[in-house]
Design a protein around this motif. Structure first.
Motif, mmCIF file in Angstrom:
data_model
loop_
_atom_site.group_PDB
_atom_site.id
_atom_site.type_symbol
_atom_site.label_atom_id
_atom_site.label_comp_id
_atom_site.label_asym_id
_atom_site.label_seq_id
_atom_site.Cartn_x
_atom_site.Cartn_y
_atom_site.Cartn_z
ATOM 1 N N UNK A 1 11.028 -49.213 81.542
ATOM 2 C CA UNK A 1 9.673 -49.537 81.972
ATOM 3 C C UNK A 1 9.670 -50.217 83.343
ATOM 4 N N UNK A 2 10.802 -50.813 83.691
ATOM 5 C CA UNK A 2 10.882 -51.519 84.984
ATOM 6 C C UNK A 2 11.752 -50.773 86.000
ATOM 7 N N UNK A 3 12.102 -49.529 85.676
ATOM 8 C CA UNK A 3 13.082 -48.820 86.522
ATOM 9 C C UNK A 3 12.582 -48.542 87.937
ATOM 10 N N UNK A 4 11.251 -48.405 88.093
ATOM 11 C CA UNK A 4 10.732 -48.142 89.451
ATOM 12 C C UNK A 4 11.027 -49.312 90.395
ATOM 13 N N UNK A 5 11.361 -50.488 89.816
ATOM 14 C CA UNK A 5 11.716 -51.651 90.650
ATOM 15 C C UNK A 5 13.234 -51.825 90.760
ATOM 16 N N UNK A 6 13.920 -51.731 89.592
ATOM 17 C CA UNK A 6 15.368 -52.028 89.659
ATOM 18 C C UNK A 6 16.202 -50.840 90.147
ATOM 19 N N UNK A 7 15.537 -49.681 90.355
ATOM 20 C CA UNK A 7 16.285 -48.509 90.818
ATOM 21 C C UNK A 7 16.849 -48.725 92.229
ATOM 22 N N UNK A 8 16.152 -49.531 93.035
ATOM 23 C CA UNK A 8 16.576 -49.692 94.442
ATOM 24 C C UNK A 8 17.900 -50.422 94.565
ATOM 25 N N UNK A 9 18.106 -51.559 93.841
ATOM 26 C CA UNK A 9 19.455 -52.136 93.844
ATOM 27 C C UNK A 9 20.506 -51.178 93.284
ATOM 28 N N UNK A 10 20.090 -50.326 92.337
ATOM 29 C CA UNK A 10 21.051 -49.334 91.809
ATOM 30 C C UNK A 10 21.489 -48.358 92.897
ATOM 31 N N UNK A 11 20.513 -47.926 93.709
ATOM 32 C CA UNK A 11 20.857 -47.013 94.816
ATOM 33 C C UNK A 11 21.798 -47.702 95.807
ATOM 34 N N UNK A 12 21.571 -48.999 96.020
ATOM 35 C CA UNK A 12 22.455 -49.749 96.923
ATOM 36 C C UNK A 12 23.900 -49.757 96.419
ATOM 37 N N UNK A 13 24.037 -49.816 95.080
ATOM 38 C CA UNK A 13 25.375 -49.982 94.492
ATOM 39 C C UNK A 13 26.113 -48.670 94.231
ATOM 40 N N UNK A 14 25.390 -47.536 94.282
ATOM 41 C CA UNK A 14 26.016 -46.259 93.915
ATOM 42 C C UNK A 14 27.231 -45.912 94.783
ATOM 43 N N UNK A 15 27.126 -46.195 96.084
ATOM 44 C CA UNK A 15 28.229 -45.888 97.001
ATOM 45 C C UNK A 15 29.475 -46.672 96.641
ATOM 46 N N UNK A 16 29.301 -47.976 96.366
ATOM 47 C CA UNK A 16 30.444 -48.812 95.976
ATOM 48 C C UNK A 16 31.078 -48.267 94.708
ATOM 49 N N UNK A 17 30.226 -47.837 93.759
ATOM 50 C CA UNK A 17 30.733 -47.305 92.493
ATOM 51 C C UNK A 17 31.593 -46.068 92.739
ATOM 52 N N UNK A 18 31.103 -45.150 93.618
ATOM 53 C CA UNK A 18 31.872 -43.929 93.874
ATOM 54 C C UNK A 18 33.169 -44.215 94.617
ATOM 55 N N UNK A 19 33.092 -45.133 95.585
ATOM 56 C CA UNK A 19 34.311 -45.461 96.346
ATOM 57 C C UNK A 19 35.366 -46.121 95.469
ATOM 58 N N UNK A 20 34.924 -47.054 94.604
ATOM 59 C CA UNK A 20 35.889 -47.879 93.886
ATOM 60 C C UNK A 20 36.358 -47.251 92.583
ATOM 61 N N UNK A 21 35.431 -46.684 91.791
ATOM 62 C CA UNK A 21 35.838 -46.182 90.470
ATOM 63 C C UNK A 21 35.355 -44.764 90.158
ATOM 64 N N UNK A 22 34.282 -44.302 90.821
ATOM 65 C CA UNK A 22 33.639 -43.032 90.449
ATOM 66 C C UNK A 22 34.571 -41.839 90.495
ATOM 67 N N UNK A 23 35.310 -41.682 91.615
ATOM 68 C CA UNK A 23 36.226 -40.545 91.754
ATOM 69 C C UNK A 23 37.295 -40.583 90.662
ATOM 70 N N UNK A 24 37.926 -41.757 90.532
ATOM 71 C CA UNK A 24 39.033 -41.869 89.572
ATOM 72 C C UNK A 24 38.542 -41.626 88.152
ATOM 73 N N UNK A 25 37.359 -42.179 87.816
ATOM 74 C CA UNK A 25 36.810 -41.978 86.470
ATOM 75 C C UNK A 25 36.544 -40.495 86.232
ATOM 76 N N UNK A 26 36.014 -39.803 87.253
ATOM 77 C CA UNK A 26 35.723 -38.365 87.100
ATOM 78 C C UNK A 26 37.019 -37.574 86.917
ATOM 79 N N UNK A 27 38.079 -37.935 87.683
ATOM 80 C CA UNK A 27 39.364 -37.226 87.540
ATOM 81 C C UNK A 27 39.938 -37.449 86.135
ATOM 82 N N UNK A 28 39.791 -38.657 85.616
ATOM 83 C CA UNK A 28 40.318 -38.954 84.276
ATOM 84 C C UNK A 28 39.540 -38.211 83.195
ATOM 85 N N UNK A 29 38.189 -38.159 83.382
ATOM 86 C CA UNK A 29 37.332 -37.469 82.417
ATOM 87 C C UNK A 29 37.547 -35.959 82.457
#
Ligand SMILES: [Zn+2]
Length: 367
Positions: free
Chosen positions: A161-189
């Motif tokens: 219900x509050x996602x239209x507000x908290x989505x913006x910090x999520x967008x800020x963090x997505x790059x860090x997630x992909x750089x730090x763990x996203x690629x490796x997690x995808x390779x493992x999965x």
């Protein structure tokens, strides 16, 4: 899981795409159209690289003051944006050169300058997103449960219900997630969405490791030799967050808005759709008359055209849009666009709000 992916199929033909393709071919074969488009595309790579190299060199070797240092940081962000939208995106789609090897080489700018794997990107973006656009569970970009809900077929949760507000910090963090763990997690999965991601081998594996090492060296290790750790950390987080916000927002404005349609795997299995029509109706253009934005975003404000013709350089999209629009009218395909950035952002906000409320008890849903 992979069997489920293979069962999802579209009709590849249809009068709409046949007519559109024929007209696009006619347009491209006129005079020096192809050459001009290629030159306009190629010229962006040295600009992106120069912005990055000059900004970084000034920061590392001249230790600029409080005025010039932030300016260099902005230069790094701009260089990264141009690399992301105008260089790696076209190259990883195969729009840069005829030969796949050369495209992958230019596409490696993703690893070297943006910090995430171009090999994983090609599965995440070219396969999962471009084949199954806005299909819940298959398109990784449209599937962020349980953090957020983008499509009507995803189950409701009270916090959406509050996602239209908290989505913006999520967008800020997505790059860090992909750089730090996203690629490796995808390779493992071994999967992204429902698409298979094979473990990298040989030169591909070398590219993944060398890319990470190169990125960490210029973004973290060398700066630590010049600046205190907190300044390096602050600059790295700022650089990654801002590029992440701009990238995520650009892609979301094209697919996660009120005018875009969404589908579940069950719906697609129940009614076989024409792929080209599905792409047009799940995608929305924005700011088609804004030449500066079109140049900066590598034509990603013309995502309808991009989804129909991902292997054609983005510099042709404004012209191709005229052809696509005409054929959508002729064949009764819904073509949507937002004339301004404000309207596109508002539509994204309203879509998130509607998805967040959908399925809640009526008194909350109406509130
Ligand atoms: Zn693409």
């Amino acid at each position: 899981m992979k069997a489920a992916a293979s069962k999802l199929a579209f009709d590849n033909g249809g009068a709409f795409i046949l007519d559109t393709r024929r007209e696009v071919e006619q347009y491209l074969s006129r005079g020096s159209t192809r050459v001009k488009g290629a030159v306009l595309l190629y010229v962006k790579a040295p600009i992106a690289l120069a912005l990055t190299v000059i900004s970084w060199t000034v920061l590392m070797f001249f230790q600029p003051g409080l005025f010039l240092a932030p300016l260099c940081l902005v230069g790094l962000v701009l260089g990264a944006m141009l690399t992301a939208f105008c260089v790696q995106h076209d190259a990883n789609h195969g729009a840069y050169f005829q030969k796949r090897r050369y495209n992958h080489l230019v596409g490696w700018s993703t690893d070297a300058l943006l910090g995430f794997s171009s090999y994983a990107w090609r599965v995440k973006h070219n396969v999962a997103h471009h084949t199954y656009t806005n299909v819940d569970g298959f398109d990784d970009d449209a599937t962020q449960v349980p953090l957020a809900r983008f499509t009507p077929s995803q189950p409701s949760r009270p916090w959406y219900r509050f996602q239209q507000y908290y989505i913006w910090p999520m967008y800020l963090l997505m790059g860090l997630r992909w750089q730090l763990v996203g690629d490796l997690a995808a390779f493992r999965r071994g999967t992204i969405g429902e698409s298979a991601l094979r473990p990298p081998r040989g030169w591909t594996l070398f590219g993944v490791i060398a890319g990470k090492a190169f990125f960490i060296t210029w973004a973290i290790v060398i700066p630590l030799l010049v600046y205190p750790w907190w300044a390096v950390l602050g600059a790295y987080v700022f650089f990654t967050m801002i590029t992440s916000l701009i990238m995520a927002t650009t892609f979301q404005l094209a697919h996660c808005v009120e005018e875009a349609s969404f589908a579940s795997a069950d719906e697609l299995r129940g009614e076989r759709r024409i792929w080209a029509v599905h792409e047009v109706e799940t995608t929305v253009d924005f700011c088609p008359r804004n030449r500066v934005l079109t140049w900066m975003l590598g034509g990603l404000n013309f995502q309808i055209e991009h989804h129909l013709f991902p292997r054609i350089p983005h510099t042709h999209y404004p012209k191709i849009a005229e052809i696509v629009r005409r054929n959508c009218d002729k064949h009764g395909v819904r073509y949507s666009f937002h004339p301004s950035l404000g309207r596109a952002l508002r539509s994204h906000f309203l879509h998130l709000r509607a998805m967040g409320r959908l399925g809640l008890p009526p008194e909350i849903e109406m509130g």
